[in-house]
Design a protein around this motif. Sequence first.
Motif, short mmCIF file in Angstrom:
data_model
loop_
_atom_site.label_atom_id
_atom_site.label_comp_id
_atom_site.label_asym_id
_atom_site.label_seq_id
_atom_site.Cartn_x
_atom_site.Cartn_y
_atom_site.Cartn_z
N HIS A 180 0.87 -1.40 0.06
CA HIS A 180 0.01 0.23 0.06
C HIS A 180 0.89 1.38 -0.01
N THR A 181 0.24 2.57 -0.14
CA THR A 181 0.91 3.76 -0.20
C THR A 181 -0.10 4.57 0.85
N PRO A 182 0.12 4.37 1.97
CA PRO A 182 -0.69 5.15 3.19
C PRO A 182 -0.49 6.48 2.87
N GLY A 183 -1.32 7.54 2.55
CA GLY A 183 -1.40 8.83 2.58
C GLY A 183 -0.71 9.49 1.32
N TYR A 184 -0.26 8.63 0.36
CA TYR A 184 0.43 9.14 -0.77
C TYR A 184 0.06 8.36 -1.98
N ARG A 185 0.33 8.95 -3.21
CA ARG A 185 -0.29 8.26 -4.58
C ARG A 185 0.84 7.33 -4.95
N PRO A 186 0.67 6.12 -5.44
CA PRO A 186 1.40 5.35 -6.07
C PRO A 186 2.18 6.05 -7.37
N VAL A 187 3.29 6.13 -8.11
CA VAL A 187 3.90 6.39 -9.16
C VAL A 187 3.61 5.49 -10.32
N LEU A 188 2.76 5.99 -11.27
CA LEU A 188 2.55 5.10 -12.50
C LEU A 188 3.66 5.19 -13.45
N ARG A 189 3.46 4.41 -14.56
CA ARG A 189 4.27 4.52 -15.70
C ARG A 189 3.83 5.43 -16.45
N CYS A 190 2.71 6.09 -16.39
CA CYS A 190 2.21 7.10 -17.67
C CYS A 190 2.16 8.50 -17.15
N GLY A 191 3.01 8.99 -16.15
CA GLY A 191 3.03 10.28 -15.91
C GLY A 191 4.12 11.16 -16.40
N ALA A 192 5.11 10.69 -17.20
CA ALA A 192 6.08 11.34 -17.86
C ALA A 192 5.50 12.40 -18.72
N ARG A 193 6.19 13.82 -18.62
CA ARG A 193 5.74 14.75 -19.38
C ARG A 193 7.10 15.43 -20.38
N PRO A 194 6.76 15.99 -21.75
CA PRO A 194 7.80 16.59 -22.38
C PRO A 194 8.54 17.52 -21.32
N GLY A 195 10.07 17.36 -21.37
CA GLY A 195 10.88 18.19 -20.36
C GLY A 195 11.27 17.66 -19.32
N ASP A 196 10.60 16.56 -18.88
CA ASP A 196 11.06 15.75 -17.81
C ASP A 196 12.68 15.35 -18.08
N SER A 197 13.37 15.02 -16.97
CA SER A 197 14.34 14.42 -17.05
C SER A 197 14.29 13.05 -16.46
N LEU A 198 15.00 12.06 -17.11
CA LEU A 198 15.13 10.83 -16.90
C LEU A 198 16.34 10.34 -16.13
N PHE A 199 16.04 9.52 -15.03
CA PHE A 199 17.17 9.14 -14.05
C PHE A 199 16.85 7.58 -13.87
N VAL A 200 18.03 7.08 -13.54
CA VAL A 200 18.14 5.65 -13.10
C VAL A 200 18.97 5.73 -12.05
N THR A 201 18.76 4.50 -11.22
CA THR A 201 19.52 3.98 -9.98
C THR A 201 20.53 3.13 -10.34
N GLY A 202 21.63 3.11 -9.51
CA GLY A 202 22.40 1.88 -9.69
C GLY A 202 23.46 1.96 -11.01
N GLU A 203 23.90 0.85 -11.26
CA GLU A 203 24.44 0.50 -12.76
C GLU A 203 23.84 -0.43 -13.47
N LEU A 204 23.85 -0.48 -14.99
CA LEU A 204 23.09 -1.50 -15.52
C LEU A 204 24.14 -2.62 -16.15
N GLY A 205 23.38 -3.57 -16.64
CA GLY A 205 24.10 -4.64 -17.42
C GLY A 205 24.88 -5.77 -16.84
N GLY A 206 25.10 -6.91 -17.38
CA GLY A 206 26.06 -8.01 -16.41
C GLY A 206 25.24 -8.34 -15.52
N SER A 207 23.95 -8.68 -15.54
CA SER A 207 23.34 -9.32 -14.24
C SER A 207 23.42 -10.53 -13.96
N PHE A 208 23.77 -11.30 -15.36
CA PHE A 208 24.08 -12.96 -15.02
C PHE A 208 25.35 -13.09 -15.24
N PRO A 209 25.99 -13.81 -14.17
CA PRO A 209 25.41 -15.02 -13.58
C PRO A 209 25.11 -14.64 -12.19
#
Length: 316
Positions: free
Chosen positions: A164-193
């Motif tokens: 649940h999200t008590p007292g706040y709204r969950p973040v959906l996939r559909c809320g991005a707008r033109p001008g928004d910056s895209l961020f990513v956490t951590g480091e990508l790739g090489g998840s296997f093995p």
Amino acid sequence: MSRPRYPDGPSHNWTLEEQYARCRLHEIGEKRLIQILTRHWKQDRGVLRALEEDCAVFRGLPDQGFWLLKIESVVEGVHFTKGTPFFLVGRKALARALSDLAAMGAIPRYAMVALAASPRLSLFALQRLYEGMERLAKAYRLFFVGGETVRSDALLITVSLLGHTPGYRPVLRCGARPGDSLFVTGELGGSFPTKHLVFEPRLREGQWLAQNRLARAMIDLSDGLASDLSQLARASGVSFELDFSKIPRRPGISLSQALQDGEDYELLFAVAPAKVSQLQKQWPFRTKLTCIGLCHPADPKASQTLDAFHGFDHFA
Ligand SMILES: Nc1ncnc2c1ncn2[C@@H]1O[C@H](COP(=O)(O)OP(=O)(O)O)[C@@H](O)[C@H]1O
Ligand SMILES: Cc1ncc(C[n+]2csc(CCOP(=O)(O)OP(=O)(O)O)c2C)c(N)n1
Ligand SMILES: [Mg+2]
């Protein structure tokens, strides 16, 4: 005369719909399959979002926020190999579902486990598998409330989560707008093995972003950045421009691996221009945070696409 239910034989004139139904799954692909199977599903007023999100979202009673429901499976030969320690199989089964709750900023509360196992498997193995789940559940203060057990040649574990999200709204996939910056956490790739078995679901990061209303669209990276970013952009009706040189990669990982290996279980999210500096100043976690690009208005001719890169598809 009524038409036979399963028409066959040389004299039958197939309708387009009937021809489609004869396609094999590898010709359709995973995403299109889900769309075909679910496109006629209707929802009642309690459902805020059903399909095409990391979790289904329900309205709670007034003041209660929202409830979220998720189901995720791991299957031998697909998500882990025969030699994978059972403790890590259990851990991964739960961590994958937690990652989807993280992507909406939710707090996990209750879990159910479905188990399909061979009669020849040892009790010891399954006890280690459950220990792997239980250790992670304890860390995130979530409770197991039941499950289901069936016989199967291949080992499969399915975890269903209620959060649940008590007292706040969950973040959906559909809320991005033109001008928004895209961020990513951590480091990508090489998840296997290894990393795909021991990753930490980004629950605290996701909850902080949702509670402080800093992310206005978010997704967890399971199929690979190329595929999951395209999904977020499509859901939001925007296009995007990535700065490829900024994409954070794990040591020794190429750009195309970072884009398409999958199973990163990091968060990708969009931030409004007015909130970018607040995010960067106040980010309280040791987890790496990187701005990798921008959202633009949807323009099929001018927009960057990642179609040359392939995400994970169970049936491709
Ligand atoms: N077999 C299915 N029947 C109905 N809905 C499904 C099925 N498989 C997936 N979905 C839905 O399709 C969407 C995408 O699923 P998936 O790619 O597994 O999401 P995720 O990457 O977040 O785990 C989700 O909303 C999920 O609930
Ligand atoms: C034996 C084995 N083969 C391949 C992989 C790589 N792999 C398996 S599933 C997957 C993508 C994510 O899984 P999926 O079931 O699509 O997760 P979802 O998108 O539903 O969260 C990847 C990259 C692996 N971890 N183990
Ligand atoms: Mg997901």
